[in-house]
Design a protein around this motif. Structure first.
Motif, PDB file in Angstrom:
ATOM      1  N   ILE A  70       0.619  -1.290  -0.269  1.00 19.66           N
ATOM      2  CA  ILE A  70       0.287  -0.366  -0.199  1.00 19.66           C
ATOM      3  C   ILE A  70       1.210   1.225   0.166  1.00 19.66           C
ATOM      4  O   ILE A  70       0.739   2.368  -1.062  1.00 19.66           O
ATOM      5  CB  ILE A  70      -1.197   0.807   1.402  1.00 19.66           C
ATOM      6  CG1 ILE A  70      -2.285  -0.861   0.905  1.00 19.66           C
ATOM      7  CG2 ILE A  70      -1.581   0.762   1.177  1.00 19.66           C
ATOM      8  CD1 ILE A  70      -2.721  -1.580   2.117  1.00 19.66           C
ATOM      9  N   GLY A  71       1.880   1.322   0.574  1.00 20.14           N
ATOM     10  CA  GLY A  71       2.609   2.346   1.226  1.00 20.14           C
ATOM     11  C   GLY A  71       3.092   2.610  -0.649  1.00 20.14           C
ATOM     12  O   GLY A  71       3.387   4.012  -0.404  1.00 20.14           O
ATOM     13  N   ALA A  72       4.145   1.643  -0.514  1.00 11.30           N
ATOM     14  CA  ALA A  72       4.312   1.469  -2.573  1.00 11.30           C
ATOM     15  C   ALA A  72       4.096   1.573  -3.177  1.00 11.30           C
ATOM     16  O   ALA A  72       4.050   2.798  -4.516  1.00 11.30           O
ATOM     17  CB  ALA A  72       5.711   0.818  -2.736  1.00 11.30           C
ATOM     18  N   GLY A  73       2.996   1.422  -3.407  1.00 12.41           N
ATOM     19  CA  GLY A  73       1.835   1.754  -4.704  1.00 12.41           C
ATOM     20  C   GLY A  73       1.442   3.261  -4.360  1.00 12.41           C
ATOM     21  O   GLY A  73       1.299   4.108  -5.284  1.00 12.41           O
ATOM     22  N   THR A 131       5.625   4.451   3.638  1.00 10.13           N
ATOM     23  CA  THR A 131       5.462   5.951   1.846  1.00 10.13           C
ATOM     24  C   THR A 131       6.518   6.826   2.309  1.00 10.13           C
ATOM     25  O   THR A 131       6.124   7.360   0.367  1.00 10.13           O
ATOM     26  CB  THR A 131       3.735   6.238   2.864  1.00 10.13           C
ATOM     27  OG1 THR A 131       3.105   5.233   2.788  1.00 10.13           O
ATOM     28  CG2 THR A 131       3.974   7.506   0.876  1.00 10.13           C
ATOM     29  N   TRP A 132       6.720   7.417   3.107  1.00  7.54           N
ATOM     30  CA  TRP A 132       7.999   8.561   2.610  1.00  7.54           C
ATOM     31  C   TRP A 132       8.293   8.972   2.832  1.00  7.54           C
ATOM     32  O   TRP A 132       9.625   8.963   1.281  1.00  7.54           O
ATOM     33  CB  TRP A 132       7.321   9.263   3.425  1.00  7.54           C
ATOM     34  CG  TRP A 132       6.332  10.122   4.724  1.00  7.54           C
ATOM     35  CD1 TRP A 132       5.800   9.409   6.108  1.00  7.54           C
ATOM     36  CD2 TRP A 132       5.422  10.262   4.094  1.00  7.54           C
ATOM     37  NE1 TRP A 132       4.519   9.445   6.199  1.00  7.54           N
ATOM     38  CE2 TRP A 132       4.184  10.516   5.535  1.00  7.54           C
ATOM     39  CE3 TRP A 132       4.903  10.573   3.489  1.00  7.54           C
ATOM     40  CZ2 TRP A 132       2.925  10.436   5.198  1.00  7.54           C
ATOM     41  CZ3 TRP A 132       3.702  11.031   2.817  1.00  7.54           C
ATOM     42  CH2 TRP A 132       2.530  11.572   4.045  1.00  7.54           C
ATOM     43  N   PRO A 133       9.710   7.281   2.889  1.00  4.61           N
ATOM     44  CA  PRO A 133      11.350   7.102   2.289  1.00  4.61           C
ATOM     45  C   PRO A 133      10.539   6.588   0.719  1.00  4.61           C
ATOM     46  O   PRO A 133      11.873   7.593  -0.202  1.00  4.61           O
ATOM     47  CB  PRO A 133      12.415   6.621   2.601  1.00  4.61           C
ATOM     48  CG  PRO A 133      11.386   5.854   3.913  1.00  4.61           C
ATOM     49  CD  PRO A 133       9.946   6.612   4.043  1.00  4.61           C
ATOM     50  N   MET A 134       9.918   6.585   0.201  1.00  7.94           N
ATOM     51  CA  MET A 134       9.496   5.742  -0.989  1.00  7.94           C
ATOM     52  C   MET A 134       9.154   7.058  -1.838  1.00  7.94           C
ATOM     53  O   MET A 134       9.538   7.551  -3.157  1.00  7.94           O
ATOM     54  CB  MET A 134       8.288   4.521  -1.325  1.00  7.94           C
ATOM     55  CG  MET A 134       9.356   3.568  -1.040  1.00  7.94           C
ATOM     56  SD  MET A 134       8.042   2.019  -1.343  1.00  7.94           S
ATOM     57  CE  MET A 134       7.366   2.487   0.542  1.00  7.94           C
ATOM     58  N   LEU A 135       8.083   7.707  -1.189  1.00  7.67           N
ATOM     59  CA  LEU A 135       7.573   8.794  -1.734  1.00  7.67           C
ATOM     60  C   LEU A 135       8.355  10.289  -2.493  1.00  7.67           C
ATOM     61  O   LEU A 135       8.308  10.847  -2.704  1.00  7.67           O
ATOM     62  CB  LEU A 135       6.681   9.398  -0.854  1.00  7.67           C
ATOM     63  CG  LEU A 135       5.807  10.694  -0.979  1.00  7.67           C
ATOM     64  CD1 LEU A 135       5.147  10.443  -3.022  1.00  7.67           C
ATOM     65  CD2 LEU A 135       4.890  11.513  -0.442  1.00  7.67           C
TER      66      LEU A 135
END
Length: 258
Positions: A70-73, A131-135
């Motif tokens: 979910i975080g990656a998506g 979510t935040w590092p990937m975002l």
């Protein structure tokens, strides 16, 4: 000795040496908090039998995987959109900065009120924190797309969806750099959420062993979490290599042309 064998030797040399030092330091000791390493290893199969694997390990892996996905998506979609729209990124930046600085465990009481103590609360906690590092890495990667490439895509009349895909593909190395950080965060948040609001899971089992003063079994849980982190990191690196082969090939071609 082939290349794979040499890599295995180099990867295992230091961990095995550290295990040997710990085994020698704890063997024959009478500390209740640091039992002999041989005793911990002998208790491992008994502690983590099939019944406990299905009751604790499988639910933890499920929460970890779903929360990460979910975080990656969200990071892929939102990061690509914000990276391609500078004004929208400028507008969203204060909100992102606030939510990024907010510790995810601090949101657990709100999630408990909204979702109860079920899996949804734990998955939401993991998804929010990862979510935040990937975002942020995706936004930076998309913004680094050369202006010439963006103009070329517009001139060729590529659909917006195709342009978004090409921009994300350019940003994929940065995305996976953030994903490596998110994997570690996901395991931490999984354990924290299970320790404070669960009736199963690896974190729940570890805290229960500690409360029952079963220190040897508690150490088996800590070792299991470490092994889970190593396997998750290896899986992430394998996926990254497969998805960014073009990036490694580009660097090889640049080196050959120098």
């Amino acid at each position: 000795m082939n290349k794979i064998a040499r890599a295995c030797v180099w990867n295992l040399a230091l961990p095995l040496a550290l295990l040997g030092v710990i085994a020698l330091a704890t063997e024959g000791g009478d500390s209740i908090f640091f039992p002999p390493l041989s005793q911990v290893f002998s208790a491992f199969p008994e502690t983590w039998d099939w019944a406990r694997v299905t009751h604790d390990v499988v639910p933890s892996l499920y929460r970890l995987l779903v929360g990460l996905l979910i975080g990656a998506g969200f990071a892929v979609v939102a990061g690509t959109v914000l990276g391609m729209a500078p004004r929208l990124n400028l507008l969203a930046n204060p909100v992102i900065a606030y939510l990024r600085a907010l510790p995810s465990p601090a949101i657990i009481p709100m999630f408990l009120i909204l979702f109860g103590i079920g899996d949804l609360t734990k998955i939401a906690t993991i998804a929010l924190g990862t979510t935040w590092p990937m975002l942020l890495n995706t936004i930076d990667g998309v913004r680094s797309v050369p202006a010439v490439q963006l103009e070329t895509m517009r001139v060729l009349g590529l659909p917006r969806l195709s342009r978004c895909w090409l921009c994300f593909r350019h940003a994929s190395p940065q995305f996976f750099a953030g994903a490596r950080q998110s994997i570690s965060l996901a395991i931490i948040l999984m354990v924290v959420s299970e320790m404070v609001m669960s009736t199963n899971g690896i974190g729940y089992a570890v805290i229960q062993f500690q409360r029952q003063y079963s220190i040897t079994r508690m150490w088996t849980g800590i070792i299991l979490l470490g092994l889970l982190g190593v396997l998750a990191a290896w899986a992430g690196e394998t996926l990254e290599r497969r998805c960014t082969r073009w990036y490694a090939g580009l660097h090889r071609r640049q080196e050959l042309t120098r």
